[in-house]
Design a protein around this motif. Structure first.
Motif, mmCIF file in Angstrom:
data_model
loop_
_atom_site.group_PDB
_atom_site.id
_atom_site.type_symbol
_atom_site.label_atom_id
_atom_site.label_comp_id
_atom_site.label_asym_id
_atom_site.label_seq_id
_atom_site.Cartn_x
_atom_site.Cartn_y
_atom_site.Cartn_z
ATOM 1 N N GLY A 30 -5.306 -21.229 14.262
ATOM 2 C CA GLY A 30 -4.814 -20.012 14.913
ATOM 3 C C GLY A 30 -5.166 -19.906 16.377
ATOM 4 N N VAL A 31 -5.449 -21.038 17.026
ATOM 5 C CA VAL A 31 -5.806 -21.045 18.446
ATOM 6 C C VAL A 31 -4.561 -21.382 19.258
ATOM 7 C CG1 VAL A 31 -7.194 -22.178 20.228
ATOM 8 C CG2 VAL A 31 -8.207 -21.652 17.988
ATOM 9 N N GLY A 32 -4.294 -20.586 20.275
ATOM 10 C CA GLY A 32 -3.144 -20.830 21.131
ATOM 11 C C GLY A 32 -2.860 -19.600 21.961
ATOM 12 N N PRO A 33 -1.798 -19.613 22.694
ATOM 13 C CA PRO A 33 -0.831 -20.687 22.853
ATOM 14 C C PRO A 33 -1.399 -21.818 23.705
ATOM 15 C CG PRO A 33 -0.307 -18.950 24.392
ATOM 16 C CD PRO A 33 -1.464 -18.461 23.549
ATOM 17 N N TRP A 34 -0.792 -22.986 23.546
ATOM 18 C CA TRP A 34 -1.207 -24.173 24.280
ATOM 19 C C TRP A 34 -0.338 -24.352 25.514
ATOM 20 C CZ3 TRP A 34 -5.553 -26.624 23.200
ATOM 21 C CH2 TRP A 34 -6.155 -26.324 21.979
ATOM 22 N N TYR A 35 -0.987 -24.640 26.623
ATOM 23 C CA TYR A 35 -0.284 -24.997 27.859
ATOM 24 C C TYR A 35 -0.419 -26.505 27.996
ATOM 25 C CZ TYR A 35 0.477 -20.173 28.874
ATOM 26 O OH TYR A 35 0.916 -18.874 28.803
ATOM 27 N N TYR A 36 0.725 -27.185 27.930
ATOM 28 C CA TYR A 36 0.766 -28.646 27.829
ATOM 29 C C TYR A 36 1.293 -29.271 29.110
ATOM 30 C CZ TYR A 36 2.310 -33.254 26.210
ATOM 31 O OH TYR A 36 2.510 -34.596 26.066
ATOM 32 N N ASN A 37 0.568 -30.287 29.582
ATOM 33 C CA ASN A 37 1.001 -31.064 30.742
ATOM 34 C C ASN A 37 1.016 -32.531 30.329
ATOM 35 O OD1 ASN A 37 1.372 -32.402 33.182
ATOM 36 N ND2 ASN A 37 0.152 -30.912 34.329
ATOM 37 N N PRO A 54 -5.156 -42.521 36.783
ATOM 38 C CA PRO A 54 -5.047 -42.276 35.346
ATOM 39 C C PRO A 54 -3.771 -41.533 34.992
ATOM 40 C CG PRO A 54 -6.497 -40.661 36.323
ATOM 41 C CD PRO A 54 -6.119 -41.633 37.419
ATOM 42 N N HIS A 55 -3.319 -41.741 33.782
ATOM 43 C CA HIS A 55 -2.225 -40.958 33.196
ATOM 44 C C HIS A 55 -2.775 -40.338 31.929
ATOM 45 C CE1 HIS A 55 2.110 -40.841 31.377
ATOM 46 N NE2 HIS A 55 1.505 -39.684 31.310
ATOM 47 N N ASN A 56 -3.099 -39.073 32.019
ATOM 48 C CA ASN A 56 -3.628 -38.331 30.885
ATOM 49 C C ASN A 56 -2.726 -37.148 30.592
ATOM 50 O OD1 ASN A 56 -5.959 -39.957 30.881
ATOM 51 N ND2 ASN A 56 -6.967 -38.613 32.347
ATOM 52 N N SER A 57 -2.497 -36.893 29.318
ATOM 53 C CA SER A 57 -1.831 -35.668 28.896
ATOM 54 C C SER A 57 -2.915 -34.681 28.483
ATOM 55 C CB SER A 57 -0.910 -35.934 27.711
ATOM 56 O OG SER A 57 0.136 -36.787 28.070
ATOM 57 N N VAL A 58 -2.717 -33.407 28.841
ATOM 58 C CA VAL A 58 -3.711 -32.379 28.563
ATOM 59 C C VAL A 58 -3.026 -31.138 28.016
ATOM 60 C CG1 VAL A 58 -5.317 -30.776 29.692
ATOM 61 C CG2 VAL A 58 -5.399 -33.178 30.260
ATOM 62 N N ALA A 59 -3.684 -30.493 27.077
ATOM 63 C CA ALA A 59 -3.247 -29.195 26.569
ATOM 64 C C ALA A 59 -4.453 -28.258 26.612
ATOM 65 C CB ALA A 59 -2.711 -29.317 25.148
ATOM 66 N N PRO A 169 4.065 -21.569 20.423
ATOM 67 C CA PRO A 169 2.723 -22.140 20.436
ATOM 68 C C PRO A 169 2.458 -23.192 21.513
ATOM 69 C CG PRO A 169 3.959 -23.018 18.599
ATOM 70 C CD PRO A 169 4.816 -21.958 19.227
ATOM 71 N N VAL A 170 3.520 -23.845 22.031
ATOM 72 C CA VAL A 170 3.327 -24.854 23.076
ATOM 73 C C VAL A 170 4.199 -24.471 24.264
ATOM 74 C CG1 VAL A 170 3.542 -27.285 23.699
ATOM 75 C CG2 VAL A 170 2.835 -26.651 21.377
ATOM 76 N N ARG A 171 3.559 -24.348 25.414
ATOM 77 C CA ARG A 171 4.244 -23.917 26.631
ATOM 78 C C ARG A 171 3.963 -24.920 27.740
ATOM 79 N NH1 ARG A 171 2.479 -17.522 26.011
ATOM 80 N NH2 ARG A 171 3.202 -17.413 23.845
ATOM 81 N N PRO A 172 4.897 -25.079 28.666
ATOM 82 C CA PRO A 172 4.643 -26.014 29.776
ATOM 83 C C PRO A 172 3.617 -25.455 30.742
ATOM 84 C CG PRO A 172 6.739 -24.906 30.085
ATOM 85 C CD PRO A 172 6.217 -24.468 28.740
ATOM 86 N N PHE A 173 2.883 -26.355 31.369
ATOM 87 C CA PHE A 173 1.979 -25.976 32.445
ATOM 88 C C PHE A 173 2.821 -25.384 33.580
ATOM 89 C CE2 PHE A 173 -2.387 -27.855 33.427
ATOM 90 C CZ PHE A 173 -2.848 -27.749 32.131
ATOM 91 N N PRO A 174 2.413 -24.275 34.146
ATOM 92 C CA PRO A 174 3.088 -23.843 35.362
ATOM 93 C C PRO A 174 2.724 -24.783 36.511
ATOM 94 C CG PRO A 174 1.314 -22.324 34.783
ATOM 95 C CD PRO A 174 1.376 -23.362 33.717
ATOM 96 N N ASP A 175 3.546 -24.843 37.511
ATOM 97 C CA ASP A 175 3.285 -25.663 38.692
ATOM 98 C C ASP A 175 2.106 -25.064 39.455
ATOM 99 O OD1 ASP A 175 3.269 -27.033 41.111
ATOM 100 O OD2 ASP A 175 5.416 -26.762 41.483
#
Length: 179
Positions: A30-37, A54-59, A169-175
């Protein structure tokens, strides 16, 4: 609260599949919403004194005042995350302390004998540094600057978690340049 660092503000988990991890955390815990980059724009990244890209994905999401960070490495660039995975680990890799006085706190920690291993910048006023774990195997300590756009982003993520109803539950990272 740590008498040396203040409050732990973030728990960083290194995961093999970030989308599955976001799904688990949001549906099961029940943790969220996630901001995903999908590709974090890290500048001036260094690991053990060498520069890399590096190329890392982060939420990112919050549970109360604690931010949860999910990290998936996407290339073979040397990092403490990769070291953690190559040692056969998945899960909690670091705890982060946030600061608005990065230079002073960094100088204090260096004076106390902490040894930097990995660091860089995310946006303006978004420096971060991870310290060696030779004195405590396992979870790494991160010092993270939270001024400017990065601080604004972290505030937005915290506010979105307050009363989150499970939708979107999953949202894009804002710029970061527009925050």
């Amino acid at each position: 609260m740590s008498r040396f660092f203040g409050e732990i503000r973030q728990l960083g988990y290194v995961v093999k599949d970030i989308k599955a991890a976001m799904d688990y955390w949001s549906r099961t815990l029940g943790v969220g919403p996630w901001y995903y980059n999908p590709k974090v724009p890290i500048r001036n990244y260094q690991y053990r004194g060498q520069s890399y890209e590096p190329h890392n994905s982060v939420a990112l999401a919050n549970s109360g005042d604690v931010q949860v960070e999910l990290i998936q490495t996407r290339n073979e660039v040397p990092s403490m995350y990769r070291d953690f995975q190559q040692a056969g680990n998945e899960g909690l890799q670091h705890v982060a302390y946030w600061t608005r006085q990065y230079d002073a706190d960094l100088a204090r920690l260096l004076g106390q004998g902490f040894k930097p291993v990995m660091g860089g910048e995310v946006g303006e006023n978004g420096r971060f540094i991870y310290f060696d774990t030779e004195y405590h195997p396992g979870t790494v300590i991160e010092l993270s600057e939270v001024l400017g756009p990065k601080g604004t982003l972290f505030d937005l993520i915290r506010q979105a978690a307050d009363g989150w109803d499970g939708s979107d539950p999953v949202r894009p990272f804002p710029d970061l340049n527009t925050l």
